[in-house]
Design a protein around this motif. Structure first.
Motif, mmCIF file in Angstrom:
data_model
loop_
_atom_site.group_PDB
_atom_site.id
_atom_site.type_symbol
_atom_site.label_atom_id
_atom_site.label_comp_id
_atom_site.label_asym_id
_atom_site.label_seq_id
_atom_site.Cartn_x
_atom_site.Cartn_y
_atom_site.Cartn_z
ATOM 1 N N ALA A 113 0.843 -1.212 0.000
ATOM 2 C CA ALA A 113 0.000 0.000 0.000
ATOM 3 C C ALA A 113 0.877 1.261 0.000
ATOM 4 C CB ALA A 113 -0.919 -0.004 1.215
ATOM 5 N N ASP A 114 2.049 1.191 0.577
ATOM 6 C CA ASP A 114 2.955 2.344 0.556
ATOM 7 C C ASP A 114 4.401 1.852 0.636
ATOM 8 O OD1 ASP A 114 4.256 4.713 0.636
ATOM 9 O OD2 ASP A 114 3.336 5.441 2.494
ATOM 10 N N LEU A 115 5.061 1.875 -0.511
ATOM 11 C CA LEU A 115 6.426 1.341 -0.601
ATOM 12 C C LEU A 115 7.436 2.162 0.213
ATOM 13 C CD1 LEU A 115 6.398 0.788 -4.465
ATOM 14 C CD2 LEU A 115 5.869 -0.902 -2.708
ATOM 15 N N ARG A 116 7.042 3.357 0.597
ATOM 16 C CA ARG A 116 7.935 4.215 1.368
ATOM 17 C C ARG A 116 8.344 3.549 2.690
ATOM 18 N NH1 ARG A 116 7.824 8.853 3.957
ATOM 19 N NH2 ARG A 116 5.722 8.456 4.698
ATOM 20 N N LEU A 117 7.441 2.724 3.207
ATOM 21 C CA LEU A 117 7.730 2.066 4.488
ATOM 22 C C LEU A 117 8.913 1.096 4.364
ATOM 23 C CD1 LEU A 117 4.116 1.404 5.805
ATOM 24 C CD2 LEU A 117 5.572 3.401 6.116
ATOM 25 N N VAL A 118 9.122 0.576 3.159
ATOM 26 C CA VAL A 118 10.307 -0.276 2.931
ATOM 27 C C VAL A 118 11.555 0.600 2.902
ATOM 28 C CG1 VAL A 118 11.462 -1.814 1.297
ATOM 29 C CG2 VAL A 118 8.976 -1.978 1.621
ATOM 30 N N ALA A 119 11.475 1.675 2.098
ATOM 31 C CA ALA A 119 12.662 2.538 1.921
ATOM 32 C C ALA A 119 13.079 3.204 3.228
ATOM 33 C CB ALA A 119 12.381 3.588 0.859
ATOM 34 N N GLU A 120 12.131 3.425 4.115
ATOM 35 C CA GLU A 120 12.466 4.056 5.399
ATOM 36 C C GLU A 120 13.583 3.308 6.123
ATOM 37 O OE1 GLU A 120 11.981 6.723 7.028
ATOM 38 O OE2 GLU A 120 10.555 7.645 5.686
#
Ligand code: EPS
Length: 391
Positions: A113-120
């Motif tokens: 749902a939000d790939l940003r959580l991986v990159a964080e």
């Protein structure tokens, strides 16, 4: 046993780290840690994030009156950029960047749902804390005269000339350059290459070399696969984001040669037995020789490791870094929400991270050496360790 763990997100309030197993009585100069953190922020082609951060470590536990007390050492590095993110409404990221952990990580942790959580967490921001933990290992090793340095061998296909100078001088010269290249003319060419890549809206990788000096014979072991120190260096250095290859010594060149040309022949260290011996050695020999031992080599193609055991020569670990995967020129990808083709969206990133990677490589090499050191000479206090060393 020595170990460290890190936690924290790229845009969270802070990175934290815990180092366990450091002997008591080690004097910690925080500025030595901060100096390495500052080295991680240098270089042509670095991310704009580095203009926001001014990484400094805060020690939250395990050190009293500048001395370790045998308790876990707890570190904090504040993310200054957190202030800019904490109330920000960021639309979900749904287009994975090829080469990043975005897609595989999101599928693994159910974060599509939000790939940003991986990159964080997958972000190279985490390496700031590794550098702090590695600096602690370096402080321990320095008590026993082990010195670790590094330089850049090539960037974007442009190879640096390597000056014929003893390693400490090589490290100092590289550190003076904003691309971590020891030869001034090569640094100029490499800087131009990076600037071209920035104008081309692309990114570029390269090869770094980390060297540890004054390492005694006998760290690591050939007796079991997971005790071989070359394998442990490879693991630690490969774990640095974007490192996709590790070489010990001149391993890849050696692979193209016949056996009689790649081994480091053994000589008695006669010259060192004479008084004023050092002046009679060539620069190369001086660079190669561990003067605490009776044997020497005139070459170091094995990079200081034979059978997974240190052989008294400088440890040489090289790492190949792929170009950073976030590029200004968009690459083909897929919108995982809409399930249709889409171009990856640019996010702030480094154009070239290779000069900055040097100190991270040093941190990981220092860490593995400190572990191996503790296995062989370890004690609960510095006093106990120094007694064992003199036995
Ligand atoms: C980095 C911090 C990150 C990136 C970069 C390295 O900050 P931000 O995501 O806020 O721009 O600049 O990380 C990457 C290259 C990456 O691939 O994630 C740092 O502190 O080193």
């Amino acid at each position: 046993m020595l170990r460290f763990l890190t936690a924290g997100e790229s845009h969270g309030p802070a990175l934290v780290g815990i180092v366990e197993g450091m002997p008591a009585g080690l004097t910690i100069d925080c500025e030595l840690i901060n100096r390495d953190l500052a080295r991680r922020q240098i270089g042509v082609g670095r991310s704009a994030r580095m203009r926001i951060e001014n990484d400094r470590v805060e020690i939250l536990g395990g050190v009293i009156n500048n001395q370790t007390i045998g308790a876990p050492v707890a570190f904090k590095i504040a993310n200054r950029d957190y202030e800019n993110w904490k109330n920000k409404i960021v639309p979900p990221q749904t287009i994975p960047r090829p080469g990043h952990a975005d897609l595989a990580g999101a599928i693994k942790y159910n974060l599509l749902a939000d790939l940003r959580l991986v990159a964080e967490r997958a972000s190279a921001r985490e390496t700031a804390m590794r550098v702090a933990c590695g600096a602690l290992a370096r402080i321990l090793l320095a008590e026993f005269e082990i010195e670790i340095g590094s330089h850049v061998l090539e960037i974007g296909g442009v190879r640096a000339e390597i000056p014929d100078a003893p390693y400490p001088e090589l490290f100092a010269r590289a550190q003076k350059s904003d691309v971590m290249v020891a030869d001034a003319a090569s640094a100029e060419k490499i800087r131009a290459r990076i600037e071209q890549v920035m104008r081309d809206k692309d990114s570029v990788g390269g090869v770094i070399e980390v060297i540890a000096l004054n390492v005694p014979i006998g760290l690591g072991s050939y007796a079991q696969w997971d005790r071989k120190l070359d394998g442990r260096f490879a693991h630690a250095v490969m774990s640095i984001p974007s490192v996709k290859g590790v070489e010990i010594g001149t391993a890849f060149a050696n692979a193209r040669e016949v056996g009689t040309r790649v081994q480091d022949e053994i000589f008695l260290n006669d010259k060192l037995k004479m008084t004023n011996a050092k002046t009679q050695m060539t620069n190369d020999e001086r660079k190669m020789t561990n003067d605490k031992i009776k044997f020497t080599r005139r070459t170091n193609r094995a990079g200081g490791l034979e059978g997974g055991v240190t052989n008294g020569m400088p440890i040489v670990v090289r790492a190949a870094l792929k170009p950073v995967s976030t590029t200004m020129t968009p690459l083909q990808s897929v919108d995982v929400a809409k399930r249709e083709p889409a171009l990856a969206v640019y996010q702030r990133s480094d154009f070239c991270h290779v000069p900055r990677a040097c100190v991270i490589g040093e941190a990981m090499v220092a860490w593995v050496l400190a572990e191996a050191w503790m296995e062989k000479f370890g004690g609960d206090s510095m006093e106990e360790m120094k007694e064992r060393m003199s036995e």
